[in-house]
Design an enzyme around this catalytic site. Structure first.
Site, PDB file in Angstrom:
ATOM      1  N   GLU A 165     -13.711  -5.854   9.517  1.00 41.21           N
ATOM      2  CA  GLU A 165     -12.337  -5.581   9.956  1.00 41.21           C
ATOM      3  C   GLU A 165     -12.229  -4.187  10.546  1.00 41.21           C
ATOM      4  O   GLU A 165     -13.120  -3.348  10.376  1.00 41.21           O
ATOM      5  CB  GLU A 165     -11.368  -5.707   8.778  1.00 41.21           C
ATOM      6  CG  GLU A 165     -11.673  -4.744   7.637  1.00 41.21           C
ATOM      7  CD  GLU A 165     -10.517  -4.611   6.651  1.00 41.21           C
ATOM      8  OE1 GLU A 165      -9.400  -5.066   6.951  1.00 41.21           O
ATOM      9  OE2 GLU A 165     -10.736  -4.007   5.596  1.00 41.21           O
TER      10      GLU A 165
ATOM     11  N   ARG B 231     -11.031   2.875  11.595  1.00 39.70           N
ATOM     12  CA  ARG B 231     -12.261   2.768  10.814  1.00 39.70           C
ATOM     13  C   ARG B 231     -12.760   1.351  10.981  1.00 39.70           C
ATOM     14  O   ARG B 231     -11.999   0.396  10.769  1.00 39.70           O
ATOM     15  CB  ARG B 231     -11.968   3.073   9.338  1.00 39.70           C
ATOM     16  CG  ARG B 231     -13.235   3.429   8.533  1.00 39.70           C
ATOM     17  CD  ARG B 231     -12.949   3.519   7.054  1.00 39.70           C
ATOM     18  NE  ARG B 231     -12.679   2.193   6.546  1.00 39.70           N
ATOM     19  CZ  ARG B 231     -11.722   1.909   5.652  1.00 39.70           C
ATOM     20  NH1 ARG B 231     -10.962   2.832   5.150  1.00 39.70           N
ATOM     21  NH2 ARG B 231     -11.550   0.658   5.251  1.00 39.70           N
TER      22      ARG B 231
ATOM     23  N   GLU C 135       0.815  -1.221   0.000  1.00 43.10           N
ATOM     24  CA  GLU C 135       0.000   0.000   0.000  1.00 43.10           C
ATOM     25  C   GLU C 135       0.852   1.277   0.000  1.00 43.10           C
ATOM     26  O   GLU C 135       0.367   2.350   0.380  1.00 43.10           O
ATOM     27  CB  GLU C 135      -0.944  -0.014   1.193  1.00 43.10           C
ATOM     28  CG  GLU C 135      -2.008  -1.086   1.070  1.00 43.10           C
ATOM     29  CD  GLU C 135      -2.876  -1.177   2.304  1.00 43.10           C
ATOM     30  OE1 GLU C 135      -3.935  -0.559   2.322  1.00 43.10           O
ATOM     31  OE2 GLU C 135      -2.462  -1.854   3.256  1.00 43.10           O
TER      32      GLU C 135
ATOM     33  N   SER D 218      -6.113  -2.898   1.294  1.00 38.58           N
ATOM     34  CA  SER D 218      -6.423  -2.386  -0.048  1.00 38.58           C
ATOM     35  C   SER D 218      -6.812  -3.502  -1.017  1.00 38.58           C
ATOM     36  O   SER D 218      -6.646  -3.368  -2.220  1.00 38.58           O
ATOM     37  CB  SER D 218      -5.252  -1.575  -0.631  1.00 38.58           C
ATOM     38  OG  SER D 218      -5.121  -0.360   0.063  1.00 38.58           O
TER      39      SER D 218
ATOM     40  N   ASN E  34      -9.507  -0.937  10.578  1.00 38.96           N
ATOM     41  CA  ASN E  34      -8.310  -0.357   9.969  1.00 38.96           C
ATOM     42  C   ASN E  34      -7.796   0.725  10.905  1.00 38.96           C
ATOM     43  O   ASN E  34      -8.467   1.738  11.119  1.00 38.96           O
ATOM     44  CB  ASN E  34      -8.651   0.241   8.604  1.00 38.96           C
ATOM     45  CG  ASN E  34      -8.992  -0.843   7.600  1.00 38.96           C
ATOM     46  OD1 ASN E  34      -8.109  -1.503   7.073  1.00 38.96           O
ATOM     47  ND2 ASN E  34     -10.267  -1.068   7.363  1.00 38.96           N
TER      48      ASN E  34
ATOM     49  N   TYR F 255      -9.382   2.512  -5.795  1.00 35.77           N
ATOM     50  CA  TYR F 255      -8.519   3.635  -6.175  1.00 35.77           C
ATOM     51  C   TYR F 255      -8.515   4.009  -7.644  1.00 35.77           C
ATOM     52  O   TYR F 255      -8.005   5.047  -8.000  1.00 35.77           O
ATOM     53  CB  TYR F 255      -7.066   3.348  -5.744  1.00 35.77           C
ATOM     54  CG  TYR F 255      -6.957   2.970  -4.294  1.00 35.77           C
ATOM     55  CD1 TYR F 255      -7.188   3.920  -3.302  1.00 35.77           C
ATOM     56  CD2 TYR F 255      -6.648   1.673  -3.912  1.00 35.77           C
ATOM     57  CE1 TYR F 255      -7.105   3.581  -1.964  1.00 35.77           C
ATOM     58  CE2 TYR F 255      -6.564   1.323  -2.569  1.00 35.77           C
ATOM     59  CZ  TYR F 255      -6.800   2.284  -1.610  1.00 35.77           C
ATOM     60  OH  TYR F 255      -6.727   1.947  -0.297  1.00 35.77           O
TER      61      TYR F 255
ATOM     62  N   ASP G 195     -15.165  -1.515   9.743  1.00 33.86           N
ATOM     63  CA  ASP G 195     -15.907  -1.870   8.522  1.00 33.86           C
ATOM     64  C   ASP G 195     -16.871  -3.017   8.800  1.00 33.86           C
ATOM     65  O   ASP G 195     -16.466  -4.069   9.321  1.00 33.86           O
ATOM     66  CB  ASP G 195     -14.930  -2.282   7.416  1.00 33.86           C
ATOM     67  CG  ASP G 195     -14.029  -1.124   6.981  1.00 33.86           C
ATOM     68  OD1 ASP G 195     -14.275   0.018   7.406  1.00 33.86           O
ATOM     69  OD2 ASP G 195     -13.081  -1.382   6.205  1.00 33.86           O
TER      70      ASP G 195
HETATM   71  N1  LIG Z   1     -16.800 -12.505   3.652  1.00 35.06           N
HETATM   72  C1  LIG Z   1     -17.041 -11.620   2.672  1.00 35.06           C
HETATM   73  N2  LIG Z   1     -18.271 -11.558   2.081  1.00 35.06           N
HETATM   74  C2  LIG Z   1     -18.522 -10.662   1.090  1.00 35.06           C
HETATM   75  N3  LIG Z   1     -17.612  -9.799   0.607  1.00 35.06           N
HETATM   76  C3  LIG Z   1     -16.381  -9.830   1.137  1.00 35.06           C
HETATM   77  C4  LIG Z   1     -16.039 -10.731   2.203  1.00 35.06           C
HETATM   78  N4  LIG Z   1     -14.752 -10.523   2.539  1.00 35.06           N
HETATM   79  C5  LIG Z   1     -14.296  -9.542   1.727  1.00 35.06           C
HETATM   80  N5  LIG Z   1     -15.261  -9.123   0.883  1.00 35.06           N
HETATM   81  C6  LIG Z   1     -15.079  -8.093  -0.155  1.00 35.06           C
HETATM   82  O1  LIG Z   1     -13.680  -7.867  -0.339  1.00 35.06           O
HETATM   83  C7  LIG Z   1     -13.313  -6.537   0.071  1.00 35.06           C
HETATM   84  C8  LIG Z   1     -11.937  -6.543   0.716  1.00 35.06           C
HETATM   85  O2  LIG Z   1     -11.924  -7.380   1.849  1.00 35.06           O
HETATM   86  P1  LIG Z   1     -11.317  -6.925   3.239  1.00 35.06           P
HETATM   87  O3  LIG Z   1     -11.408  -8.059   4.173  1.00 35.06           O
HETATM   88  O4  LIG Z   1     -11.982  -5.665   3.658  1.00 35.06           O
HETATM   89  O5  LIG Z   1      -9.784  -6.696   2.885  1.00 35.06           O
HETATM   90  P2  LIG Z   1      -8.841  -5.396   2.903  1.00 35.06           P
HETATM   91  O6  LIG Z   1      -8.174  -5.406   4.218  1.00 35.06           O
HETATM   92  O7  LIG Z   1      -7.886  -5.611   1.790  1.00 35.06           O
HETATM   93  O8  LIG Z   1      -9.729  -4.185   2.724  1.00 35.06           O
HETATM   94  C9  LIG Z   1     -14.453  -6.111   0.969  1.00 35.06           C
HETATM   95  O9  LIG Z   1     -14.555  -4.701   1.037  1.00 35.06           O
HETATM   96  C10 LIG Z   1     -15.646  -6.768   0.284  1.00 35.06           C
HETATM   97  O10 LIG Z   1     -16.022  -6.068  -0.885  1.00 35.06           O
HETATM   98 MG   LIG Z   2     -11.410  -3.676   3.807  1.00 29.87          MG
END
Ligand SMILES: Nc1ncnc2c1ncn2[C@@H]1O[C@H](COP(=O)(O)OP(=O)(O)O)[C@@H](O)[C@H]1O
Ligand SMILES: [Mg+2]
Length: 350
Positions: free
Chosen positions: A307, A292, A18, A178, A309, A253, A294
């Site tokens: 998660e 943040r 990132e 990201s 952040n 992005y 989520d």
């Molecule tokens: N269990 C899940 N069910 C549905 N969508 C998911 C799930 N896990 C991740 N995603 C999708 O993938 C994106 C990135 O996952 P995330 O865990 O937030 O990783 P990062 O830390 O890279 O942001 C999420 O914003 C969502 O769009």
């Molecule tokens: Mg995320």
């Protein structure tokens, strides 16, 4: 007599995938720091881990995804971190991902006795690691989705684990951000390739059941200098382009496949519950300063925490500052609050 301004080191770039996002965050933070109160010292970290002064985030060349970068600079004069941070009053470690958002720079700053913006060593490390974060949230009684932590030695999922999760699944590096290294798969035949891809970023892999027709809601949590903690109005990220399945790096992005509703259009009771849960999650991970949080909202209006952040994006389109703006705190005031909270907290165990 005029008081000396507070000297703030804004550390940006860094060794994680990132890097460019961090440069972009610094580019938007710098002009919003109150020039009457703060003297800013930009400290760049190259992808190779060299620390350098005199790198203006607003004068960086564009790299991948048209984001600014220190990647191909040949004029970097590397110095020791201690030298780069000499005589600063407070540090804003504006780094995303590993070697920055994960407790590592926080540890360095603790050793140096320097106050800094954001959560401490433990919270940063715990939130960065999706597996540990989920375990802690679960222990606090907070809702998380179904997941399997793939041991470093394990190469694939057992039949029982596959049954427990069901398809589709998301395969993710445990410690990244990201959306890098993440795959969504709808066929177990694609599992090994997805695990291989995630392991390009982290030997620890988490596999999660995909939440169908998910709504993605983010909530910005902020600690004030007197120690009280508030959650912003929630914001929603909504796919608007045809065939978009999830919020990947490009959606974040590069392209316009997602739009944000700030604040999110939610029933008042869900909004209230979500804001309360965001603060509970912040405390569960022992966060400080900011995070943040989520969420996923399921088809049945159930909230799941995806998660936390601990150093979210601060780019012009980033949700953390935008959510606070919608809640009544403009970007400049937000940055002043973050820095003042860091100074009020001071250095050392607390
Ligand atoms: N269990 C899940 N069910 C549905 N969508 C998911 C799930 N896990 C991740 N995603 C999708 O993938 C994106 C990135 O996952 P995330 O865990 O937030 O990783 P990062 O830390 O890279 O942001 C999420 O914003 C969502 O769009
Ligand atoms: Mg995320």
């Amino acid at each position: 007599m005029t008081q000396r301004k507070t000297r703030v080191a804004v550390v940006f770039g860094g060794r994680s995938s990132e890097h460019e996002v961090s440069c972009q965050s610094a580019k938007s933070v710098l002009p919003h720091l109150d020039p009457d109160r703060f003297e800013v010292v930009p400290v760049g970290i190259t992808p190779q881990g060299q620390w350098a002064l005199g790198m203006d985030p607003n004068a960086l060349e564009a790299g991948a995804g048209n984001l600014p970068t220190l990647r191909n600079r040949t004029d970097v004069v590397a110095i020791e971190p201690g030298q780069a941070l000499k005589d600063v009053d407070v540090v804003f470690p504006l780094l995303h991902g590993a070697w920055g958002e994960d407790g590592t720079i926080q540890g360095l700053l603790e050793l140096g006795g320097l106050p800094y913006v954001g959560p401490g060593v433990f919270a940063s490390a715990a939130a960065m690691d999706k597996i540990f974060a989920k375990k802690i949230l679960q222990a606090e009684g907070l809702p998380v989705g179904r997941f399997v932590a793939l041991d470093r030695a394990a190469t694939t999922l057992t039949l029982d684990e596959r049954e427990h999760l069901g398809l589709p699944v998301f395969v993710k590096p445990s410690r990244a951000g990201s959306s890098v290294g993440i795959s969504k798969i709808s066929d177990w035949a694609d599992l090994d390739a997805a695990i291989f891809e995630a392991r390009q970023h982290d030997p620890k892999v988490i596999i999660e059941a995909a939440v169908p027709n998910v709504r993605e809601i983010e909530c910005a949590v902020l600690e004030f200098p007197d120690g009280h903690v508030e959650a912003s109005l929630p914001a929603e990220l909504r796919p608007v382009a045809e065939g978009v399945e999830w919020y990947d790096f490009n959606a974040k992005y590069v392209d316009d496949s997602y739009e944000a509703d700030i604040p999110a259009k939610l029933d008042d009771d869900i909004t209230a519950k979500l804001r309360e849960m965001a603060v509970t999650a912040f405390r569960a991970l022992d966060c400080q300063g900011l995070s943040r949080v989520d969420f996923f909202l399921t088809e049945d209006d159930e909230l799941i925490i995806n998660e936390l952040n601990t150093m979210p994006g601060f780019t012009p389109i980033s949700m953390y500052p935008k959510a606070w703006e919608a809640t009544g705190i403009d970007f400049g005031t937000l940055l002043t609050t973050l820095i003042e909270t860091a100074i009020a907290r001071g250095a050392g165990l607390r």
